[in-house]
Design a protein around this motif. Sequence first.
Motif: not given
Length: 219
Positions: A148-177
Amino acid sequence: MEIKNIEHLLHNVSIIEKKYDSLAEITGEHYNVFDILGKRSDELAHSSIISNLLNAKGKHGQKDLFLKLFIETIQPKFFPNIAKQSFFQDFNTFASKALTEKFAGEVNDDEGGRIDIIINQGSNNIIIENKIYAKDQKSQLLRYYNYDKNAPIIYLTLDGKDASENSKRNIENGQEYICISYENEIIIWIEKCIEKMANKSIIRETLNQYLHLVKQITN
């Protein structure tokens, strides 16, 4: 650091630890039902707890109150994405429902998988990927974005670290998630929920127990 200073420091730490343990015995802080059930760091258990609170039709009976408080807590992290800001403003929380382990199709290079938590209202979705100790899967966030390209994606971790490049690929922190953490946003959110439950003792104390558990797993 000199040996005497180290010994003095360790002595002070020992005193503090004993005082904390004594206080915990008085308050009963160590008696935590989630801990007793062995759910301290079980991702599925945490997803179930969070999903139930975010569910406007949840057994807590508080309608969309907890969901509104959650959105209030995390929405600013999407700034300055105007489209996502408008999404949250238009999202009908009262008519929504939250689910865990939502099947998003068979996994291939850029589609499919199981979404940890999804909050659905009609054709609108909010997606939460919950990571405590598990590693990112290949193209995981990208696959959820393609679901769902319109859905806000929330990546929840213990300390707020960013997703790996392997996971997010070409989507952007603060934009798609966005990235949020148990040690910050989840604690803030649960504290807001507890404040609203001042006259509902059973829900308030359950939330307090969960808050203590989150503080334990985030040190």
